[in-house]
Motif scaffolding. Sequence first.
Motif, PDB file in Angstrom:
ATOM      1  N   ALA A  56      24.304  52.602  38.884  1.00  0.00           N
ATOM      2  CA  ALA A  56      24.888  52.952  37.585  1.00  0.00           C
ATOM      3  C   ALA A  56      26.395  53.168  37.712  1.00  0.00           C
ATOM      4  O   ALA A  56      27.165  52.720  36.839  1.00  0.00           O
ATOM      5  CB  ALA A  56      24.207  54.209  37.033  1.00  0.00           C
ATOM      6  N   GLU A  57      26.838  53.819  38.783  1.00  0.00           N
ATOM      7  CA  GLU A  57      28.275  54.040  38.988  1.00  0.00           C
ATOM      8  C   GLU A  57      28.988  52.707  39.209  1.00  0.00           C
ATOM      9  O   GLU A  57      30.078  52.477  38.682  1.00  0.00           O
ATOM     10  CB  GLU A  57      28.502  54.970  40.185  1.00  0.00           C
ATOM     11  N   TYR A  58      28.351  51.838  39.983  1.00  0.00           N
ATOM     12  CA  TYR A  58      28.917  50.508  40.253  1.00  0.00           C
ATOM     13  C   TYR A  58      29.090  49.721  38.958  1.00  0.00           C
ATOM     14  O   TYR A  58      30.170  49.180  38.688  1.00  0.00           O
ATOM     15  CB  TYR A  58      28.011  49.761  41.236  1.00  0.00           C
ATOM     16  N   VAL A  59      28.049  49.677  38.140  1.00  0.00           N
ATOM     17  CA  VAL A  59      28.102  48.939  36.874  1.00  0.00           C
ATOM     18  C   VAL A  59      29.191  49.519  35.971  1.00  0.00           C
ATOM     19  O   VAL A  59      29.965  48.784  35.352  1.00  0.00           O
ATOM     20  CB  VAL A  59      26.717  48.948  36.179  1.00  0.00           C
ATOM     21  N   ARG A  60      29.275  50.846  35.915  1.00  0.00           N
ATOM     22  CA  ARG A  60      30.286  51.497  35.088  1.00  0.00           C
ATOM     23  C   ARG A  60      31.702  51.143  35.555  1.00  0.00           C
ATOM     24  O   ARG A  60      32.590  50.860  34.749  1.00  0.00           O
ATOM     25  CB  ARG A  60      30.071  53.012  35.092  1.00  0.00           C
ATOM     26  N   LEU A  61      31.935  51.122  36.866  1.00  0.00           N
ATOM     27  CA  LEU A  61      33.249  50.773  37.396  1.00  0.00           C
ATOM     28  C   LEU A  61      33.625  49.331  37.070  1.00  0.00           C
ATOM     29  O   LEU A  61      34.748  49.050  36.635  1.00  0.00           O
ATOM     30  CB  LEU A  61      33.298  50.987  38.920  1.00  0.00           C
ATOM     31  N   VAL A  62      32.690  48.409  37.275  1.00  0.00           N
ATOM     32  CA  VAL A  62      32.963  47.002  36.998  1.00  0.00           C
ATOM     33  C   VAL A  62      33.209  46.797  35.503  1.00  0.00           C
ATOM     34  O   VAL A  62      34.161  46.104  35.101  1.00  0.00           O
ATOM     35  CB  VAL A  62      31.826  46.101  37.517  1.00  0.00           C
ATOM     36  N   ASN A  63      32.362  47.404  34.675  1.00  0.00           N
ATOM     37  CA  ASN A  63      32.536  47.270  33.223  1.00  0.00           C
ATOM     38  C   ASN A  63      33.879  47.845  32.757  1.00  0.00           C
ATOM     39  O   ASN A  63      34.544  47.268  31.901  1.00  0.00           O
ATOM     40  CB  ASN A  63      31.389  47.944  32.467  1.00  0.00           C
ATOM     41  N   THR A  64      34.278  48.971  33.312  1.00  0.00           N
ATOM     42  CA  THR A  64      35.562  49.575  32.950  1.00  0.00           C
ATOM     43  C   THR A  64      36.708  48.652  33.333  1.00  0.00           C
ATOM     44  O   THR A  64      37.652  48.459  32.545  1.00  0.00           O
ATOM     45  CB  THR A  64      35.730  50.955  33.617  1.00  0.00           C
ATOM     46  N   ALA A  65      36.643  48.073  34.525  1.00  0.00           N
ATOM     47  CA  ALA A  65      37.695  47.146  34.965  1.00  0.00           C
ATOM     48  C   ALA A  65      37.762  45.942  34.034  1.00  0.00           C
ATOM     49  O   ALA A  65      38.854  45.505  33.643  1.00  0.00           O
ATOM     50  CB  ALA A  65      37.434  46.704  36.404  1.00  0.00           C
ATOM     51  N   GLN A  66      36.605  45.409  33.638  1.00  0.00           N
ATOM     52  CA  GLN A  66      36.590  44.249  32.741  1.00  0.00           C
ATOM     53  C   GLN A  66      37.092  44.624  31.341  1.00  0.00           C
ATOM     54  O   GLN A  66      37.829  43.868  30.720  1.00  0.00           O
ATOM     55  CB  GLN A  66      35.181  43.655  32.675  1.00  0.00           C
ATOM     56  N   ARG A  67      36.690  45.793  30.869  1.00  0.00           N
ATOM     57  CA  ARG A  67      37.114  46.255  29.555  1.00  0.00           C
ATOM     58  C   ARG A  67      38.638  46.426  29.508  1.00  0.00           C
ATOM     59  O   ARG A  67      39.274  46.185  28.488  1.00  0.00           O
ATOM     60  CB  ARG A  67      36.402  47.561  29.198  1.00  0.00           C
ATOM     61  N   LYS A  68      39.233  46.836  30.611  1.00  0.00           N
ATOM     62  CA  LYS A  68      40.694  47.008  30.680  1.00  0.00           C
ATOM     63  C   LYS A  68      41.388  45.706  31.078  1.00  0.00           C
ATOM     64  O   LYS A  68      42.572  45.712  31.410  1.00  0.00           O
ATOM     65  CB  LYS A  68      41.043  48.121  31.668  1.00  0.00           C
ATOM     66  N   GLU A  69      40.606  44.627  31.056  1.00  0.00           N
ATOM     67  CA  GLU A  69      41.106  43.282  31.367  1.00  0.00           C
ATOM     68  C   GLU A  69      41.754  43.205  32.752  1.00  0.00           C
ATOM     69  O   GLU A  69      42.740  42.512  32.949  1.00  0.00           O
ATOM     70  CB  GLU A  69      42.069  42.805  30.277  1.00  0.00           C
ATOM     71  N   ASN A  70      41.146  43.917  33.696  1.00  0.00           N
ATOM     72  CA  ASN A  70      41.606  43.878  35.081  1.00  0.00           C
ATOM     73  C   ASN A  70      40.550  43.113  35.886  1.00  0.00           C
ATOM     74  O   ASN A  70      39.753  43.687  36.622  1.00  0.00           O
ATOM     75  CB  ASN A  70      41.804  45.307  35.617  1.00  0.00           C
TER      76      ASN A  70
END
Length: 146
Positions: A112-126
């Motif tokens: 869950a932490e991994y998915v949240r980190l990846v999603n946050t990076a994608q959401r911030k267009e990084n």
Amino acid sequence: MMPKNTVTVTPALIRKYAAHLHEQEHSSVTIEKYVHDLTALSGFLAGQPMTKGLLLEWKENLIGRYAPASVNNKLAAVNGFLFLCGWNELCLRPLKIQRVLFLSEDKELTKAEYVRLVNTAQRKENERLALVLQTICATGIRVSEL
């Protein structure tokens, strides 16, 4: 070299060791720490001549009070002093420290932490950060190796 029955840690010898460390270009913090460790050993010996038995007793005392790496640092200070004074036969062996290859499970990243980190990076267009996270988690590669 002093006779074995009169091997003692004196303030003059500690100063001589500090000067030697300075000549060897050790940092002032290292010199201060080594002097502190030797002064502590001197306090433990309480004026008694230094023997292998007393040094082993001091080492056991350290093992009961400090982490293995800290004990080894103190032993390095004392062994350097003993070597400089020509008392090599009194040197003590460092503790064997086994490296921990894997962290405990409570320090691992959950899915869950991994998915949240990846999603946050994608959401911030990084996208680069998202790919780095995915690569690290998929392969176990170290950041320094990446």
